[in-house]
Motif scaffolding. Structure first.
Motif, PDB file in Angstrom:
ATOM      1  N   ARG A  12      44.568 -20.390 -34.056  1.00 46.07           N
ATOM      2  CA  ARG A  12      43.840 -20.027 -32.837  1.00 46.07           C
ATOM      3  C   ARG A  12      42.962 -18.789 -33.040  1.00 46.07           C
ATOM      4  O   ARG A  12      41.803 -18.779 -32.646  1.00 46.07           O
ATOM      5  N   GLN A  13      43.500 -17.732 -33.644  1.00 44.42           N
ATOM      6  CA  GLN A  13      42.736 -16.494 -33.806  1.00 44.42           C
ATOM      7  C   GLN A  13      41.521 -16.708 -34.703  1.00 44.42           C
ATOM      8  O   GLN A  13      40.435 -16.212 -34.411  1.00 44.42           O
ATOM      9  N   ARG A  80      28.262 -27.562 -49.331  1.00 43.90           N
ATOM     10  CA  ARG A  80      29.200 -28.498 -48.679  1.00 43.90           C
ATOM     11  C   ARG A  80      30.408 -27.777 -48.098  1.00 43.90           C
ATOM     12  O   ARG A  80      31.549 -28.174 -48.304  1.00 43.90           O
ATOM     13  N   THR A  81      30.132 -26.701 -47.378  1.00 40.19           N
ATOM     14  CA  THR A  81      31.184 -25.940 -46.713  1.00 40.19           C
ATOM     15  C   THR A  81      30.839 -25.828 -45.237  1.00 40.19           C
ATOM     16  O   THR A  81      29.691 -26.035 -44.833  1.00 40.19           O
ATOM     17  N   GLY A  82      31.817 -25.478 -44.463  1.00 42.54           N
ATOM     18  CA  GLY A  82      31.547 -25.261 -43.052  1.00 42.54           C
ATOM     19  C   GLY A  82      32.807 -25.307 -42.222  1.00 42.54           C
ATOM     20  O   GLY A  82      33.912 -25.467 -42.742  1.00 42.54           O
ATOM     21  N   TRP A  83      32.617 -25.166 -40.926  1.00 46.93           N
ATOM     22  CA  TRP A  83      33.734 -25.172 -39.998  1.00 46.93           C
ATOM     23  C   TRP A  83      33.297 -25.754 -38.660  1.00 46.93           C
ATOM     24  O   TRP A  83      32.108 -25.789 -38.346  1.00 46.93           O
ATOM     25  N   SER A  84      34.261 -26.188 -37.901  1.00 37.09           N
ATOM     26  CA  SER A  84      34.036 -26.702 -36.557  1.00 37.09           C
ATOM     27  C   SER A  84      35.223 -26.290 -35.693  1.00 37.09           C
ATOM     28  O   SER A  84      36.370 -26.406 -36.118  1.00 37.09           O
ATOM     29  N   VAL A  85      34.929 -25.807 -34.478  1.00 37.64           N
ATOM     30  CA  VAL A  85      35.966 -25.392 -33.542  1.00 37.64           C
ATOM     31  C   VAL A  85      35.709 -26.070 -32.202  1.00 37.64           C
ATOM     32  O   VAL A  85      34.572 -26.126 -31.737  1.00 37.64           O
ATOM     33  N   THR A  86      36.772 -26.567 -31.594  1.00 38.71           N
ATOM     34  CA  THR A  86      36.692 -27.192 -30.278  1.00 38.71           C
ATOM     35  C   THR A  86      37.632 -26.475 -29.319  1.00 38.71           C
ATOM     36  O   THR A  86      38.783 -26.194 -29.654  1.00 38.71           O
ATOM     37  N   VAL A  87      37.118 -26.189 -28.131  1.00 41.09           N
ATOM     38  CA  VAL A  87      37.883 -25.580 -27.045  1.00 41.09           C
ATOM     39  C   VAL A  87      37.929 -26.588 -25.912  1.00 41.09           C
ATOM     40  O   VAL A  87      36.899 -27.177 -25.568  1.00 41.09           O
ATOM     41  N   ILE A  88      39.094 -26.782 -25.335  1.00 42.46           N
ATOM     42  CA  ILE A  88      39.225 -27.629 -24.160  1.00 42.46           C
ATOM     43  C   ILE A  88      39.826 -26.780 -23.053  1.00 42.46           C
ATOM     44  O   ILE A  88      40.806 -26.056 -23.277  1.00 42.46           O
ATOM     45  N   GLY A  89      39.211 -26.851 -21.863  1.00 45.16           N
ATOM     46  CA  GLY A  89      39.708 -26.075 -20.740  1.00 45.16           C
ATOM     47  C   GLY A  89      39.084 -26.537 -19.442  1.00 45.16           C
ATOM     48  O   GLY A  89      38.119 -27.308 -19.434  1.00 45.16           O
ATOM     49  N   PRO A 123      38.075 -21.519 -20.089  1.00 43.31           N
ATOM     50  CA  PRO A 123      39.194 -20.852 -20.758  1.00 43.31           C
ATOM     51  C   PRO A 123      39.663 -21.690 -21.944  1.00 43.31           C
ATOM     52  O   PRO A 123      39.616 -22.918 -21.899  1.00 43.31           O
ATOM     53  N   SER A 124      40.089 -21.027 -22.976  1.00 39.74           N
ATOM     54  CA  SER A 124      40.516 -21.743 -24.189  1.00 39.74           C
ATOM     55  C   SER A 124      41.968 -22.179 -24.050  1.00 39.74           C
ATOM     56  O   SER A 124      42.858 -21.659 -24.714  1.00 39.74           O
ATOM     57  N   GLN A 125      42.184 -23.155 -23.186  1.00 36.95           N
ATOM     58  CA  GLN A 125      43.537 -23.663 -22.969  1.00 36.95           C
ATOM     59  C   GLN A 125      44.054 -24.407 -24.195  1.00 36.95           C
ATOM     60  O   GLN A 125      45.241 -24.393 -24.478  1.00 36.95           O
ATOM     61  N   HIS A 126      43.164 -25.064 -24.901  1.00 43.34           N
ATOM     62  CA  HIS A 126      43.529 -25.790 -26.124  1.00 43.34           C
ATOM     63  C   HIS A 126      42.416 -25.537 -27.144  1.00 43.34           C
ATOM     64  O   HIS A 126      41.246 -25.789 -26.847  1.00 43.34           O
ATOM     65  N   VAL A 127      42.768 -25.031 -28.308  1.00 45.48           N
ATOM     66  CA  VAL A 127      41.778 -24.692 -29.335  1.00 45.48           C
ATOM     67  C   VAL A 127      42.186 -25.341 -30.652  1.00 45.48           C
ATOM     68  O   VAL A 127      43.337 -25.231 -31.075  1.00 45.48           O
TER      69      VAL A 127
END
Length: 144
Positions: A12-13, A80-89, A123-127
């Motif tokens: 999460r952090q 060929r590097t990277g990141w993806s973040v998803t927040v659900i709220g 709000p980041s209820q689920h990350v």
């Protein structure tokens, strides 16, 4: 920790830190009972995503008290590097005048033309987040 496909699972952090490092993301919501995706600039306020939109806009109306997803990412095609973040709220319009004043001090300036006086909080209820780490050459794209 890696998932079954060799992608690094982010805690999460780390997800929130990465979100704070980019100015653009995509909000996923429902419009007329269909999925809709809209790119937006945003700011991170503690652990909430803040979007600034026009009062009465389709986006503001669609996000009134509904569960939405927000995604941001960064990729390097050469390495060929990277990141993806998803927040659900559950998105909500910020209505408290003191909170609106405080949020207006965030480094969140609208990119689109016109007035953008409505703040939406997700709000980041689920990350969740994943990172693609560098791969060694000559192994068919499999992580070393």
């Amino acid at each position: 920790m890696n998932d079954g496909n060799g992608l690094e699972i982010l805690d999460r952090q780390e997800c929130l830190t990465l979100l704070g490092s980019v100015p653009l993301g995509r909000v996923v919501f429902t419009e007329r009972a269909l999925p809709a995706v809209q790119p937006v600039n945003f700011a991170l306020d503690q652990d909430s995503v803040i979007i600034r939109t026009a009062v009465g806009s389709k986006l503001a109306a669609a996000m009134r008290g509904t569960i939405v997803a927000f995604e941001a990412d960064a990729f390097d095609g050469t390495n060929r590097t990277g990141w993806s973040v998803t927040v659900i709220g559950q998105a909500s319009a910020v209505r408290d005048p003191a909170e609106v004043t405080r949020l207006s001090r965030l480094p969140l300036r609208p990119w689109a033309p016109g007035r953008r006086d409505q703040f939406i909080r997700i709000p980041s209820q689920h990350v969740t987040g994943r990172r693609i780490n560098p791969v060694s050459r000559g192994n068919g794209g499999q992580a070393a």
